[in-house]
Design a protein around this motif. Structure first.
Motif, PDB file in Angstrom:
ATOM      1  N   MET A  12       0.853  -1.189   0.000  1.00 41.30           N
ATOM      2  CA  MET A  12       0.000   0.000   0.000  1.00 41.30           C
ATOM      3  C   MET A  12       0.895   1.248   0.000  1.00 41.30           C
ATOM      4  N   ASN A  13       1.946   1.162   0.774  1.00 35.66           N
ATOM      5  CA  ASN A  13       2.869   2.286   0.834  1.00 35.66           C
ATOM      6  C   ASN A  13       3.643   2.453  -0.472  1.00 35.66           C
ATOM      7  N   VAL A  14       4.009   1.328  -1.080  1.00 31.84           N
ATOM      8  CA  VAL A  14       4.695   1.404  -2.371  1.00 31.84           C
ATOM      9  C   VAL A  14       3.774   2.094  -3.376  1.00 31.84           C
ATOM     10  N   ALA A  15       2.489   1.704  -3.335  1.00 33.85           N
ATOM     11  CA  ALA A  15       1.531   2.314  -4.267  1.00 33.85           C
ATOM     12  C   ALA A  15       1.397   3.811  -3.978  1.00 33.85           C
ATOM     13  N   PHE A 139       0.697  -1.503  -9.244  1.00 33.07           N
ATOM     14  CA  PHE A 139      -0.306  -1.525  -8.183  1.00 33.07           C
ATOM     15  C   PHE A 139      -1.401  -0.519  -8.487  1.00 33.07           C
ATOM     16  N   VAL A 140      -2.635  -0.876  -8.192  1.00 35.46           N
ATOM     17  CA  VAL A 140      -3.724   0.094  -8.274  1.00 35.46           C
ATOM     18  C   VAL A 140      -4.511   0.037  -6.960  1.00 35.46           C
ATOM     19  N   THR A 141      -4.547   1.162  -6.267  1.00 37.28           N
ATOM     20  CA  THR A 141      -5.258   1.228  -4.990  1.00 37.28           C
ATOM     21  C   THR A 141      -6.755   1.304  -5.250  1.00 37.28           C
ATOM     22  N   ILE A 142      -7.528   0.389  -4.665  1.00 34.89           N
ATOM     23  CA  ILE A 142      -8.981   0.416  -4.894  1.00 34.89           C
ATOM     24  C   ILE A 142      -9.735   0.935  -3.676  1.00 34.89           C
ATOM     25  N   MET A 143      -9.094   0.875  -2.522  1.00 39.82           N
ATOM     26  CA  MET A 143      -9.746   1.385  -1.316  1.00 39.82           C
ATOM     27  C   MET A 143      -8.678   1.793  -0.314  1.00 39.82           C
ATOM     28  N   ARG A 144      -9.060   2.649   0.590  1.00 41.90           N
ATOM     29  CA  ARG A 144      -8.133   3.050   1.645  1.00 41.90           C
ATOM     30  C   ARG A 144      -8.782   2.785   2.988  1.00 41.90           C
ATOM     31  N   GLY A 145      -7.955   2.617   4.019  1.00 34.35           N
ATOM     32  CA  GLY A 145      -8.475   2.453   5.371  1.00 34.35           C
ATOM     33  C   GLY A 145      -8.926   1.035   5.661  1.00 34.35           C
ATOM     34  N   CYS A 146      -9.438   0.841   6.871  1.00 27.36           N
ATOM     35  CA  CYS A 146      -9.819  -0.499   7.319  1.00 27.36           C
ATOM     36  C   CYS A 146     -10.916  -0.381   8.367  1.00 27.36           C
ATOM     37  N   ASN A 147     -12.012  -1.162   8.182  1.00 25.19           N
ATOM     38  CA  ASN A 147     -13.112  -1.126   9.151  1.00 25.19           C
ATOM     39  C   ASN A 147     -12.977  -2.180  10.238  1.00 25.19           C
ATOM     40  N   ARG A 179      -1.203   1.667 -20.487  1.00 22.05           N
ATOM     41  CA  ARG A 179      -0.610   2.548 -21.486  1.00 22.05           C
ATOM     42  C   ARG A 179       0.876   2.765 -21.206  1.00 22.05           C
ATOM     43  N   GLU A 180       1.242   2.779 -19.931  1.00 19.93           N
ATOM     44  CA  GLU A 180       2.652   2.975 -19.572  1.00 19.93           C
ATOM     45  C   GLU A 180       3.448   1.681 -19.649  1.00 19.93           C
ATOM     46  N   GLY A 181       2.807   0.581 -20.041  1.00 18.09           N
ATOM     47  CA  GLY A 181       3.569  -0.653 -20.249  1.00 18.09           C
ATOM     48  C   GLY A 181       3.277  -1.771 -19.263  1.00 18.09           C
ATOM     49  N   SER A 182       2.352  -1.561 -18.349  1.00 18.74           N
ATOM     50  CA  SER A 182       2.076  -2.622 -17.373  1.00 18.74           C
ATOM     51  C   SER A 182       1.208  -3.706 -17.997  1.00 18.74           C
ATOM     52  N   ARG A 183       1.462  -4.925 -17.555  1.00 17.74           N
ATOM     53  CA  ARG A 183       0.621  -6.038 -18.031  1.00 17.74           C
ATOM     54  C   ARG A 183       0.003  -6.796 -16.877  1.00 17.74           C
ATOM     55  N   GLU A 184       0.530  -6.527 -15.698  1.00 11.60           N
ATOM     56  CA  GLU A 184      -0.009  -7.191 -14.514  1.00 11.60           C
ATOM     57  C   GLU A 184      -0.473  -6.111 -13.539  1.00 11.60           C
ATOM     58  N   ILE A 185      -1.701  -6.270 -13.051  1.00 14.90           N
ATOM     59  CA  ILE A 185      -2.256  -5.271 -12.137  1.00 14.90           C
ATOM     60  C   ILE A 185      -2.530  -5.938 -10.791  1.00 14.90           C
ATOM     61  N   THR A 186      -1.992  -5.360  -9.735  1.00 16.60           N
ATOM     62  CA  THR A 186      -2.318  -5.851  -8.396  1.00 16.60           C
ATOM     63  C   THR A 186      -3.230  -4.837  -7.724  1.00 16.60           C
ATOM     64  N   LEU A 187      -4.438  -5.286  -7.394  1.00 13.55           N
ATOM     65  CA  LEU A 187      -5.386  -4.398  -6.720  1.00 13.55           C
ATOM     66  C   LEU A 187      -5.052  -4.376  -5.234  1.00 13.55           C
ATOM     67  N   LEU A 188      -5.047  -3.176  -4.683  1.00 14.13           N
ATOM     68  CA  LEU A 188      -4.588  -3.023  -3.307  1.00 14.13           C
ATOM     69  C   LEU A 188      -5.642  -2.449  -2.390  1.00 14.13           C
ATOM     70  N   GLY A 189      -5.661  -2.980  -1.185  1.00 13.10           N
ATOM     71  CA  GLY A 189      -6.493  -2.418  -0.125  1.00 13.10           C
ATOM     72  C   GLY A 189      -6.162  -3.145   1.160  1.00 13.10           C
ATOM     73  N   GLN A 190      -6.478  -2.547   2.282  1.00 19.81           N
ATOM     74  CA  GLN A 190      -6.131  -3.156   3.573  1.00 19.81           C
ATOM     75  C   GLN A 190      -6.907  -4.459   3.771  1.00 19.81           C
ATOM     76  N   THR A 191      -8.194  -4.467   3.412  1.00 27.59           N
ATOM     77  CA  THR A 191      -8.964  -5.723   3.346  1.00 27.59           C
ATOM     78  C   THR A 191      -9.618  -5.661   1.964  1.00 27.59           C
ATOM     79  N   VAL A 192      -8.817  -5.962   0.965  1.00 28.44           N
ATOM     80  CA  VAL A 192      -9.116  -5.592  -0.418  1.00 28.44           C
ATOM     81  C   VAL A 192     -10.439  -6.180  -0.910  1.00 28.44           C
ATOM     82  N   ASN A 193     -10.796  -7.360  -0.385  1.00 29.10           N
ATOM     83  CA  ASN A 193     -12.008  -8.013  -0.891  1.00 29.10           C
ATOM     84  C   ASN A 193     -13.287  -7.540  -0.192  1.00 29.10           C
TER      85      ASN A 193
END
Ligand code: 5AD
Ligand code: SF4
Length: 449
Positions: A12-15, A139-147, A179-193
């Motif tokens: 998450m921090n890297v993202a 990495f693509v951040t989809i949510m922030r924080g944690c409940n 567009r910038e050349g990525s082919r693999e996307i990792t969706l990120l979140g503290q409880t991502v699902n």
């Protein structure tokens, strides 16, 4: 003007670092990997364990000298430790120019405005073209924080309650990365699902990202067992782009500890979930996070964690020594002496390493699709790291390099396994690279055909 970024902590921090980097570049700054060359240093901190925080603070301490060496240098401190200890930081390191806490990352651009405004007269002005982020895996951040409120964890207090990005925003970011050349996307979140936005839930989001043009692989971290529902499992099993690799933090194998940690599942539920997933995806790789030495953990309870590792034979795992975080519920409990925690840590690491090696050895002799990220390094769909051998010799021969540029997916025959990595040889059709070398000494350039 050049900037240097140091990141501590999780993906998450890297993202977040990548996101802040993009803002800096959009304002004409240029990234450098050499601190001496930089005018701005950004230290993105972590506070999940005391150790992570201490390392960041000692680095910040050293920046006082760095800053004094050249006028106009700026120090920016961001992230989770910055959120938790803003006043302390400003007090102890008065030379810091800007503190941006983890909750404010989305306002970074605004907050950094003064730093970003370049003056044409700036002696350090650098006219290099801003680099673009050309990472194969993004990495693509989809949510922030944690409940959740796991009793050991500082994250909910430094990152706040869950907020979700909209589907449009997420897909827009995915397209930017592609567009910038990525082919693999990792969706990120503290409880991502636990993602939910309007009518969308996590399984639908996974499918939508996988359906984007140019996206060959989709991963996600870190899910919570509670939200690992059938729709997510079906999406993983059905959609080829969604990788069959799962990092699912378990934290402990003892129900007493899971309860004390407020994890909201039992050992049996976790095991059943994994069994169900393995039925749907026999080749799925499984990794986890474990905390040893939580307050009150008896020897017997600790052994239940060991027995869980044996029972589920994880492919790899991160074993953490419990670290008291001020303000968390567990901080009220008396912690164990460091020595006991250290001893359990060692025992747990040894077991995990042994099991992980066993799992990897099973792959020796198989052929895996490897997405190449750097010259001789890539990852399989299940997320095993693979070192591709023989690349240097191949490069000298000037052969077949076209096949192994970052971003290419290649077939690799696995020849060896280590604790954390696999080793293999490039395969081209039925010809392994070893064979190819023999061919080549016979003067064959015919492989071009
Ligand atoms: N002490 C030790 N490990 C922790 N983690 C989170 N908080 C703590 C703590 N206080 C670990 C958990 C989590 C990972 C990101 O860090 O295992 O899954
Ligand atoms: Fe990531 Fe948690 Fe560390 Fe923040 S405190 S960087 S969210 S691990």
């Amino acid at each position: 003007m050049k900037y240097f970024v140091r990141t501590y902590g999780c993906q998450m921090n890297v993202a977040d670092s990548n996101e802040m980097s993009r803002h800096l570049r959009a304002h004409g700054l240029v990234e450098t990997l050499d601190q001496d060359d930089a005018s701005v240093i950004l230290v993105n901190t972590c506070t999940v364990r005391q150790h992570a925080e201490d390392r960041a603070f000692s680095e910040i301490g050293r920046l006082k000298k760095w800053k004094a060496k050249r006028p106009g240098r700026k120090v920016v401190v961001t992230g989770c430790a910055a959120e938790r200890t803003k006043e302390y930081l400003e007090d102890r390191f008065p030379f810091i120019d800007l503190v941006v806490g983890a909750k404010s990352i989305e306002n970074f651009e605004q907050m950094a405005q003064r730093l970003l405004d370049r003056r044409e007269t700036d002696e350090e002005l650098d006219y290099a073209v801003p680099a673009i982020d050309d990472k194969v895996a993004a990495f693509v951040t989809i949510m922030r924080g944690c409940n959740y409120s796991c009793t050991y964890c500082i994250v909910p207090s430094v990152r706040g309650r869950e907020i979700y990005h909209s589907m449009d925003q997420i897909l827009g970011e995915v397209r930017d990365r592609v567009r910038e050349g990525s082919r693999e996307i990792t969706l990120l979140g503290q409880t991502v699902n636990s993602y939910r936005h309007e009518q969308y839930r996590f399984a639908g989001l996974l499918r939508a990202v996988a359906a984007e043009d140019g996206v060959d692989r989709v991963r996600f971290i870190s899910p919570h067992p509670y939200y690992m529902n059938d729709r997510v499992i079906e999406a993983m099993a059905e959609v080829p782009e969604i990788c069959e690799g799962l990092h699912l933090p378990v934290q402990s194998g003892s129900n007493t500890m899971l309860k004390a940690m407020a994890r909201n599942y039992t050992r049996e539920q976790y095991v059943m979930l994994i069994e169900k997933m393995r039925r749907a995806m026999p080749e799925m790789a499984l990794s986890t996070d474990i905390i040893v030495g939580f307050p009150g953990e008896t020897e017997e309870e600790f052994q239940q964690t060991l027995s869980l590792i044996e029972e589920l034979h994880f492919d790899w795992g991160f074993i953490f020594k419990y670290s008291t975080r001020e303000g968390t519920p567990a901080a009220q409990l008396e912690s164990y002496p460091e020595q006991l925690i250290e001893e359990r840590h060692q025992r747990c690491l040894e077991l995990m390493d042994r099991i992980a090696l066993d799992r990897r050895l099973r792959l020796v002799g198989t052929t895996q699709d490897v997405l190449v990220e750097a010259d001789n390094f890539g990852r399989t769909c299940a997320n095993y790291k693979v070192h591709i051998n023989g690349r240097e010799a191949q490069a000298r021969q000037g052969a077949a390099l076209r096949n192994i540029a970052p971003g290419e997916e290649v077939s690799v025959r696995i020849t060896n396994a280590h604790r954390a990595t696999l080793e293999g040889e490039l395969q081209d059709g039925n010809v392994t690279f070893e064979n190819f070398r023999q061919e080549d000494t016979a003067g064959a350039h015919s492989r071009e055909r």
